[in-house]
Scaffold this motif. Structure first.
Motif, PDB file in Angstrom:
ATOM      1  N   ARG A  90       0.808  -1.220   0.000  1.00 17.61           N
ATOM      2  CA  ARG A  90       0.000   0.000   0.000  1.00 17.61           C
ATOM      3  C   ARG A  90       0.841   1.269   0.000  1.00 17.61           C
ATOM      4  O   ARG A  90       0.354   2.334  -0.386  1.00 17.61           O
ATOM      5  CB  ARG A  90      -0.936   0.011   1.216  1.00 17.61           C
ATOM      6  N   THR A  91       2.094   1.174   0.426  1.00 19.82           N
ATOM      7  CA  THR A  91       2.909   2.383   0.587  1.00 19.82           C
ATOM      8  C   THR A  91       4.289   2.297  -0.045  1.00 19.82           C
ATOM      9  O   THR A  91       5.032   3.280  -0.029  1.00 19.82           O
ATOM     10  CB  THR A  91       3.091   2.688   2.089  1.00 19.82           C
ATOM     11  N   ASP A 115      -7.491   0.460   0.977  1.00 22.18           N
ATOM     12  CA  ASP A 115      -6.291  -0.376   0.869  1.00 22.18           C
ATOM     13  C   ASP A 115      -6.080  -0.857  -0.560  1.00 22.18           C
ATOM     14  O   ASP A 115      -4.959  -0.858  -1.070  1.00 22.18           O
ATOM     15  CB  ASP A 115      -6.386  -1.591   1.795  1.00 22.18           C
ATOM     16  N   ALA A 118      -4.827   1.950  -2.670  1.00 24.15           N
ATOM     17  CA  ALA A 118      -3.426   2.231  -2.350  1.00 24.15           C
ATOM     18  C   ALA A 118      -2.503   1.205  -3.013  1.00 24.15           C
ATOM     19  O   ALA A 118      -1.446   1.562  -3.549  1.00 24.15           O
ATOM     20  CB  ALA A 118      -3.226   2.245  -0.840  1.00 24.15           C
ATOM     21  N   THR A 122       0.348   1.911  -5.856  1.00 24.88           N
ATOM     22  CA  THR A 122       1.730   1.428  -5.772  1.00 24.88           C
ATOM     23  C   THR A 122       2.125   0.732  -7.066  1.00 24.88           C
ATOM     24  O   THR A 122       3.214   0.972  -7.602  1.00 24.88           O
ATOM     25  CB  THR A 122       1.904   0.472  -4.577  1.00 24.88           C
TER      26      THR A 122
END
Length: 133
Positions: A90-91, A115, A118, A122
């Motif tokens: 997610r990051t 989620d 995200a 990515t």
């Protein structure tokens, strides 16, 4: 899930045998090669114990990412020639682009729309122009 992917990670090859992935990965390879025959680099989000990469690494330069250090260690033993990076799908931001971004069954752990969005962001952030997710 933390117990399974941390304390019991060494059992992954028994719980989910490498041979269980053979047919599915052959189909994944066939589709990837048909859609992007020139692709060489592959980023896997949520690679776990590295079973998918094991079947794809002959055709792609694989970078494997996962949240669990223990699962990454299992994968390192199976895929010593692949890069392994701890990160959250997610990051994650590797400041690099790939021909293919793959999220196999780990995408199922995205339990909210936020989620999932995200994780898709990515994947997009890591795709080279003309890349395939």
């Amino acid at each position: 899930m933390e117990v399974f992917y941390d304390n019991l990670a060494d059992w992954w090859p028994v719980i989910s045998p490498l041979s269980d992935y053979t047919g599915e990965c052959a189909e994944i390879r066939r589709v990837l090669k048909a859609l992007r025959p020139e692709a060489r680099t592959l980023l896997e989000l949520g690679s776990g114990g590295g079973h998918v990469a094991f079947h794809l690494k002959a055709d792609f330069d694989c970078t494997l990412t996962d949240l669990s250090p223990a699962m990454l260690e299992v994968s390192r033993r199976l895929n010593p020639g692949c890069r392994h990076i701890r990160g959250d799908m997610r990051t994650l931001d590797l400041d690099r682009r790939f021909d293919i971004v793959l999220a196999h069954d780990a995408i199922a752990y995205m339990t909210s729309e936020a989620d999932l969005r995200a994780a898709f962001a990515t994947a997009r952030r890591h795709l080279a122009p003309g890349g395939l997710a």
